[in-house]
Design an enzyme around this catalytic site. Sequence first.
Site, PDB file in Angstrom:
ATOM      1  N   GLU A 207       9.873  98.257-118.443  1.00  0.00           N
ATOM      2  CA  GLU A 207       8.549  98.448-119.057  1.00  0.00           C
ATOM      3  C   GLU A 207       8.620  98.156-120.562  1.00  0.00           C
ATOM      4  O   GLU A 207       8.272  99.002-121.404  1.00  0.00           O
ATOM      5  CB  GLU A 207       7.991  99.839-118.753  1.00  0.00           C
ATOM      6  CG  GLU A 207       7.799 100.034-117.259  1.00  0.00           C
ATOM      7  CD  GLU A 207       6.854 101.152-116.853  1.00  0.00           C
ATOM      8  OE1 GLU A 207       6.493 101.995-117.681  1.00  0.00           O
ATOM      9  OE2 GLU A 207       6.454 101.170-115.664  1.00  0.00           O
ATOM     10  N   GLU A 332       8.809  99.151-109.088  1.00  0.00           N
ATOM     11  CA  GLU A 332       8.201 100.498-109.056  1.00  0.00           C
ATOM     12  C   GLU A 332       6.849 100.364-108.382  1.00  0.00           C
ATOM     13  O   GLU A 332       6.002  99.580-108.832  1.00  0.00           O
ATOM     14  CB  GLU A 332       8.029 101.076-110.465  1.00  0.00           C
ATOM     15  CG  GLU A 332       9.340 101.462-111.113  1.00  0.00           C
ATOM     16  CD  GLU A 332       9.176 102.170-112.461  1.00  0.00           C
ATOM     17  OE1 GLU A 332       8.148 102.860-112.666  1.00  0.00           O
ATOM     18  OE2 GLU A 332      10.077 102.011-113.306  1.00  0.00           O
TER      19      GLU A 332
HETATM   20  O1  AHR Z   1       8.281 106.493-112.164  1.00  0.00           O
HETATM   21  C1  AHR Z   1       7.886 107.202-113.310  1.00  0.00           C
HETATM   22  C2  AHR Z   1       7.743 106.311-114.526  1.00  0.00           C
HETATM   23  O2  AHR Z   1       6.719 105.384-114.307  1.00  0.00           O
HETATM   24  C3  AHR Z   1       8.920 105.435-114.875  1.00  0.00           C
HETATM   25  O3  AHR Z   1       9.872 106.098-115.628  1.00  0.00           O
HETATM   26  C4  AHR Z   1       8.299 104.345-115.681  1.00  0.00           C
HETATM   27  O4  AHR Z   1       9.040 103.148-115.621  1.00  0.00           O
HETATM   28  C5  AHR Z   1       6.904 104.239-115.106  1.00  0.00           C
HETATM   29  O5  AHR Z   1       5.952 104.191-116.085  1.00  0.00           O
END
Ligand code: AHR
Length: 523
Positions: A207, A332
């Site tokens: 990110e 993610e």
């Molecule tokens: O999964 C929780 C958080 O969500 C992670 O640390 C981050 O990469 C995302 O914003």
Amino acid sequence: MRRRDFLATGAGLLASRSARAAQAHIEVFVDEPFGAISADLHGHFTEHIGGVVYDGIWVGEDSKIPNIGGIRASLVEALRPLKPPVIRWPGGCFADSYNWRDGIGPRAQRPRRANFWINDPFMVKAPDGPQKYEPNWFGTNEFVRFCRLVGAQPYLAADLRSLPPKDFYEWIDYCNAPAGLTSLADLRTAQGDKEPFAVRFWGVGNESWGCGGDFAPDEYAVEFRRYTAWLPQFGVHLALIGSGPNGGDIDWTRRFFAKFTEKGKHALRQMYGWALHYYCGTSGKGQAVDFTVDDWYSLLAKSTRIESLITDHWAAMGEIDTEHRVKLVVDEWGAWHNPGTEVHPAYLFGQMPTMRDALISGLTLDTFHRHADKVTVSNVAQMINNLHCLFLAHEDRFVATTNYHVFEMYAAHQGAKAVRTVFSAPPIANKSLWGLAGSASLKGKALTLTVVNPHVNEAREAEVAVRGGTVRSMRARVLAADIHAHNTFADPQAVKPRDGGAAASGVYTFAPASVTRLDVELT
Ligand code: AHR
């Protein structure tokens, strides 16, 4: 397909009537493969946050909780049938301030650090302990041992915000150098791991548009080039993954690829995957378990956005990467509900998955399968005690959630050839949601068809037509329950799949609010 009557031996699900009368149609074109369903599409994500690592995975070698070298034994046992291909670690945002050197060496001497999440208002209220202060009991060696116990490949996310490139290539050295070759390999060996870890997947930041450095895309492109300009290989073909967009931020993708290739398109050879993150959020005021029928449909509809995110970013990447050397990595994804159902107050982002989450798992994995030519890795966020988790654990209690069952059912797709499908079913009225969707894959004579029926209370009868093949037999495995149903420590079997009867071919009735796998044997 021969339209024989079904052997109605299942739970009344298999109808013996004309396929023509069915309300919906699913066509599977077995002679139209379009890519392999990489097993890596069924990957997982684990971060040092809340109860994921401490309590979820790591209980410690001296714990009364059954463990294998400190790792929760029940988790290892439950993961194995899923054939987890790849696990991402140590974050997430935690990775953006993690120094891997803190997590190696004798455990008692490892430093204690503030966890990245310590300033979260929720965490401030948590009691002092591993959720707040990272004790570094679980580091690189422990993580790789965990991966080996469950047969997964490690995917390490490097800290690009607070460590220089030297630390990145030295982490690779520590992990991958043959024993005796470098001082870092000696250090790894001293920890009991002589055999190199052969880590292939490396995230170059996380990110980077936010917690990973707050870069602009052009700035991050320069950093990516700098961090990857020289890396030791040690015989491992490194798969480097760039920190891609947040959801629909096409500008991030477009500007990154333009800047990244400003010195030539050879830069594309340095990148294996472009990471996309998409959390469909939650719906309404409720939390994970407390939601209305409208919330159900609205969240399912939001989760289907993953499809246009894949195709839109893929198109933007293709403006520069015309041969599509770089694939998408959705490292993610999941639903992110309001707090209130975590199994312990200190377990930040802990939530209790219901059937709603199970359907999101099914329809998301199906979407990845339908785009198996574009998406090569995915990691559900997160494995245990967190968002969209497959497991909940607290001390000696452990339970597999509804999401777990979907991953178990879908494992049959791993490594198979994705084949084209066409679904036509009346959409859910006024809800911007299709009536049925799914994916299909072929391994030899075994055809796997997975299907989601999002209707809260209507079964959907569908003709299943296998084009280009003849059906010998068909069996069903079904996850269906009340939309709010979920597994708890007190009732761990509340939701579980059941196997339906055998059938030849023809018409199948998909239960309301269900995820179904049809195992079709071709002649
Ligand atoms: O999964 C929780 C958080 O969500 C992670 O640390 C981050 O990469 C995302 O914003």
